[in-house]
Design a protein around this motif. Sequence first.
Motif, short mmCIF file in Angstrom:
data_model
loop_
_atom_site.label_atom_id
_atom_site.label_comp_id
_atom_site.label_asym_id
_atom_site.label_seq_id
_atom_site.Cartn_x
_atom_site.Cartn_y
_atom_site.Cartn_z
N LEU A 128 0.93 -1.22 0.06
CA LEU A 128 -0.19 -0.01 -0.10
C LEU A 128 1.05 1.20 0.09
O LEU A 128 0.46 2.44 -0.48
CB LEU A 128 -0.89 -0.01 1.15
N ASP A 129 1.98 1.32 0.66
CA ASP A 129 2.96 2.39 0.80
C ASP A 129 3.44 2.44 -0.94
O ASP A 129 3.66 3.66 -1.17
CB ASP A 129 4.14 2.09 1.59
N ALA A 130 3.89 1.66 -1.39
CA ALA A 130 4.18 1.67 -2.89
C ALA A 130 3.10 2.34 -3.54
O ALA A 130 3.17 3.31 -4.49
CB ALA A 130 4.77 0.51 -3.35
N LEU A 131 1.73 1.79 -3.46
CA LEU A 131 0.74 2.50 -4.37
C LEU A 131 0.37 3.94 -3.84
O LEU A 131 0.16 4.76 -4.73
CB LEU A 131 -0.73 1.77 -3.92
N ASP A 132 0.70 4.50 -2.78
CA ASP A 132 0.63 5.66 -1.91
C ASP A 132 1.51 6.52 -3.01
O ASP A 132 0.99 7.59 -3.23
CB ASP A 132 0.85 5.84 -0.70
N GLU A 133 2.86 6.20 -2.99
CA GLU A 133 3.95 7.04 -3.71
C GLU A 133 3.36 7.32 -5.20
O GLU A 133 3.57 8.19 -5.41
CB GLU A 133 5.27 6.58 -3.43
N ILE A 134 3.07 6.28 -5.76
CA ILE A 134 2.74 6.19 -7.19
C ILE A 134 1.44 6.97 -7.66
O ILE A 134 1.51 8.00 -8.14
CB ILE A 134 2.48 4.71 -7.74
N ALA A 135 0.43 6.95 -6.60
CA ALA A 135 -0.76 7.90 -6.77
C ALA A 135 -0.50 9.46 -6.47
O ALA A 135 -1.00 10.19 -7.18
CB ALA A 135 -2.02 7.16 -5.79
N ALA A 136 0.57 9.58 -5.36
CA ALA A 136 0.63 10.84 -5.01
C ALA A 136 1.42 11.37 -6.42
O ALA A 136 1.06 12.81 -6.53
CB ALA A 136 1.32 11.12 -3.82
N GLU A 145 -6.25 19.26 -0.77
CA GLU A 145 -7.25 17.88 -0.49
C GLU A 145 -6.51 16.91 -0.45
O GLU A 145 -6.94 15.74 -0.14
CB GLU A 145 -8.13 17.74 -1.28
N ARG A 146 -5.16 16.87 -0.84
CA ARG A 146 -4.27 15.46 -0.57
C ARG A 146 -3.30 15.58 0.54
O ARG A 146 -2.80 16.66 1.09
CB ARG A 146 -3.26 15.64 -2.17
N PRO A 147 -2.92 14.38 0.76
CA PRO A 147 -1.82 14.42 1.90
C PRO A 147 -0.70 15.09 1.67
O PRO A 147 -0.21 15.15 0.32
CB PRO A 147 -1.65 12.72 2.29
N VAL A 148 0.11 15.65 2.55
CA VAL A 148 1.32 16.16 2.46
C VAL A 148 2.15 15.18 2.08
O VAL A 148 2.18 13.96 2.39
CB VAL A 148 1.71 16.67 3.86
N ARG A 149 3.23 15.59 1.15
CA ARG A 149 4.08 14.25 0.33
C ARG A 149 4.84 13.92 1.58
O ARG A 149 5.39 14.55 2.61
CB ARG A 149 5.17 15.43 -0.38
N ARG A 150 4.98 12.51 1.70
CA ARG A 150 5.69 11.89 2.66
C ARG A 150 6.89 11.02 2.37
O ARG A 150 7.61 10.20 3.21
CB ARG A 150 4.90 10.85 3.34
N TRP A 151 7.22 11.06 1.03
CA TRP A 151 8.20 9.89 0.56
C TRP A 151 9.77 10.67 0.28
O TRP A 151 9.53 11.65 -0.47
CB TRP A 151 7.86 9.07 -0.51
N HIS A 209 11.69 4.64 0.68
CA HIS A 209 10.50 5.06 -0.31
C HIS A 209 9.27 3.76 -0.05
O HIS A 209 9.55 2.77 0.46
CB HIS A 209 11.01 5.00 -1.87
N GLY A 210 8.25 4.13 -0.78
CA GLY A 210 6.90 3.40 -0.53
C GLY A 210 7.17 1.88 -1.09
O GLY A 210 6.73 1.05 -0.45
N GLY A 211 8.03 1.59 -2.05
CA GLY A 211 8.14 0.02 -2.46
C GLY A 211 9.36 -0.60 -1.76
O GLY A 211 9.57 -1.71 -2.28
N ALA A 212 9.90 0.22 -0.82
CA ALA A 212 11.22 -0.52 -0.28
C ALA A 212 10.79 -1.49 0.84
O ALA A 212 9.78 -1.45 1.51
CB ALA A 212 11.95 0.47 0.48
N PHE A 213 11.19 -2.91 0.58
CA PHE A 213 10.90 -4.04 1.48
C PHE A 213 11.29 -3.57 3.15
O PHE A 213 12.18 -3.08 3.25
CB PHE A 213 11.90 -5.24 1.08
N ALA A 214 10.29 -3.97 3.99
CA ALA A 214 10.56 -3.54 5.33
C ALA A 214 10.29 -2.13 5.61
O ALA A 214 10.22 -1.69 6.77
CB ALA A 214 11.73 -3.99 5.99
#
Length: 373
Positions: free
Chosen positions: A117-125, A183-189, A203-208
Amino acid sequence: MNDVLDDLRRYPDLEAPNLFAVDASDRLVLDEAAPLLAGAADGTVVVIGDRYGALTLGAIARHGVTGVRVHQDRLTGERALHANAERLGLAGFTSHGLTRDLVAGARVVLLQLPRSLDALDEIAALVAEHADPSVVVVAGGRVKHMTTAMNDVLRRYLAVVEARLARQKSRLLVASTPRPADERPVRRWPERAEHDGLVVCAHGGAFAGTGIDIGTRALLAHLDEVPRTTGTAVDLGCGTGVLAVALARSRPGLTVVATDESAAAVASARATVEANGVADRVTVTRALGTAGLPDASVDLVLLNPPFHVGAAVAPAVARTLFADAARVLRPGGELWAVWNSHLHYRPTLEQLVGPTRQVGRDPKFTVTVSTRG
């Protein structure tokens, strides 16, 4: 007339009867996106997460799309896309990092949904911030790997999210209408967290993520026993760079090379190295194994190997990494490895690297040292 998807291979990734270059979700994404791809202007189509080229080459071959921008996290997937394109005589795409340049002005995004879900969050942002306001994201995945939480993540950044009917155990989410910045979350990555004085960036797609996985912790517990204090060390499959940083901090005389094929891992490791002030002694490289390092040029290798390719168990990945380590180790150099105890890798290490002794073991993990003959 043959469909280009029928001719795709996974090479140079592992090839086996239970491993495929195309699945039903690739076909579903291309079928759903067909009206959007037909007549798409040059440079307006983006593909993210294409495993071996099905989405990219399918869009090009079926619809004559040009100027496709592609991001693939795994370097093996990127190499497979280029190999398939060359073999089939196809062109019209360029590879990019997960950055603004990938999605700027995009009107169609074809996405293989990441399991994280974190990887998806970074892509969608990224899409919401930089794509064209008319952008449509056609995202596909296998039903068994999808959750309603994916819809929620997309809705943080795109106001309209529709779940389509499943087909052949695959399903689509179609998202559009980027939300305004307020209306979007603040950038987090990348995110960051501190563990006993060591800062981990991810980053969102990193393991662990910003945590330290238990295999890495098992190897860290024996880091003080590593005798090497000078020379060159490699953190092979470095992830977020935890082992590379810990080694550089405890052995100031060592030069450390950290390698990984994952673009998210490499970006994370570079941020981790910078955050811990060891960029002068740690170099992070996106590479397949130890590619680019000369034979017999390294004194020490640290390795916490994966044993999956996607959802499939693939012990051959570790075997390949053991052989990579053996190639670059000087005679007398050591491979310190941690691995799931049930996999019984010690005979393989003996065969590929050299004499191997156990330095730690619990029901979950075994830590071994193999000396290059």
